[in-house]
Design a protein around this motif. Structure first.
Motif, short mmCIF file in Angstrom:
data_model
loop_
_atom_site.label_atom_id
_atom_site.label_comp_id
_atom_site.label_asym_id
_atom_site.label_seq_id
_atom_site.Cartn_x
_atom_site.Cartn_y
_atom_site.Cartn_z
N ILE A 97 0.83 -1.21 0.00
CA ILE A 97 0.00 0.00 0.00
C ILE A 97 0.86 1.25 0.00
CG2 ILE A 97 -1.67 1.35 1.33
CD1 ILE A 97 -2.81 -1.38 2.32
N GLY A 101 0.81 4.03 -2.95
CA GLY A 101 0.55 5.44 -2.64
C GLY A 101 1.71 6.34 -3.03
N GLY A 120 -5.30 4.72 0.08
CA GLY A 120 -4.39 3.90 0.88
C GLY A 120 -5.04 3.46 2.18
N ILE A 136 -0.83 3.64 7.77
CA ILE A 136 -0.78 4.08 6.38
C ILE A 136 -1.13 5.56 6.30
CG2 ILE A 136 -1.91 3.85 4.11
CD1 ILE A 136 0.03 1.52 4.82
#
Length: 157
Positions: A97, A101, A120, A136
């Protein structure tokens, strides 16, 4: 029109849901790549064959999958200073992720940074651990001003 104004599906437009599905599929393919010696082209072919690509932005899926795989080390160097542990200790889902991103923040300026961060977070909620979305969010939120200074400055002002 896509987020960047480019037609990308059979009807001449790409819905945000089509991009969301492309990100989700790219995440799953990158997760598989993490544990596989298979070339990315083989993994891509498997995902295209095994999934209904009609409702997925296929071009975006390919761009994310190939771009992230090709530039893993460069992407890792961008967010590594913001981590609380070495990249090698990140959960494979969170790592994928963060790479997606970061790739979007660098290469897809047509996608607003807030969309990148939110997507994300949503991927982490769906596929990650219990509080992975918070991690995240923190990393991508701190990375955005470094990679998109003009955009984040104008939006936070």
């Amino acid at each position: 029109m896509s987020e960047g104004g480019q037609p990308e599906n059979n009807q001449g437009k790409s819905r945000p849901a089509d991009r969301r599905k492309a990100r989700s599929l790219a995440l799953q393919a990158l997760y598989q790549r993490h544990f596989s010696d298979s070339p990315i082209s083989q993994i891509e072919a498997e995902f295209v064959t095994d999934n209904d690509m009609e409702k997925i932005d296929g071009a975006y899926f390919r761009e994310l999958l190939q771009g992230v795989d090709r530039s893993r080390s460069d992407l890792d160097r961008q967010f590594e200073p913001l981590l609380d542990r070495p990249v090698s200790e990140l959960d494979p889902i969170e790592l994928a992720i963060l790479r997606i991103g970061t790739f979007e923040l660098i290469n897809r300026i047509d996608v607003p940074y807030r969309v990148v961060v939110n997507e994300g977070i949503e991927l982490a909620k769906r596929f990650g651990g219990t509080d992975g979305h918070k991690y995240i969010n923190g990393i991508l939120d701190r990375l955005s001003p470094r990679l998109r200074p003009a955009e984040t400055r104008s939006r936070r002002a």
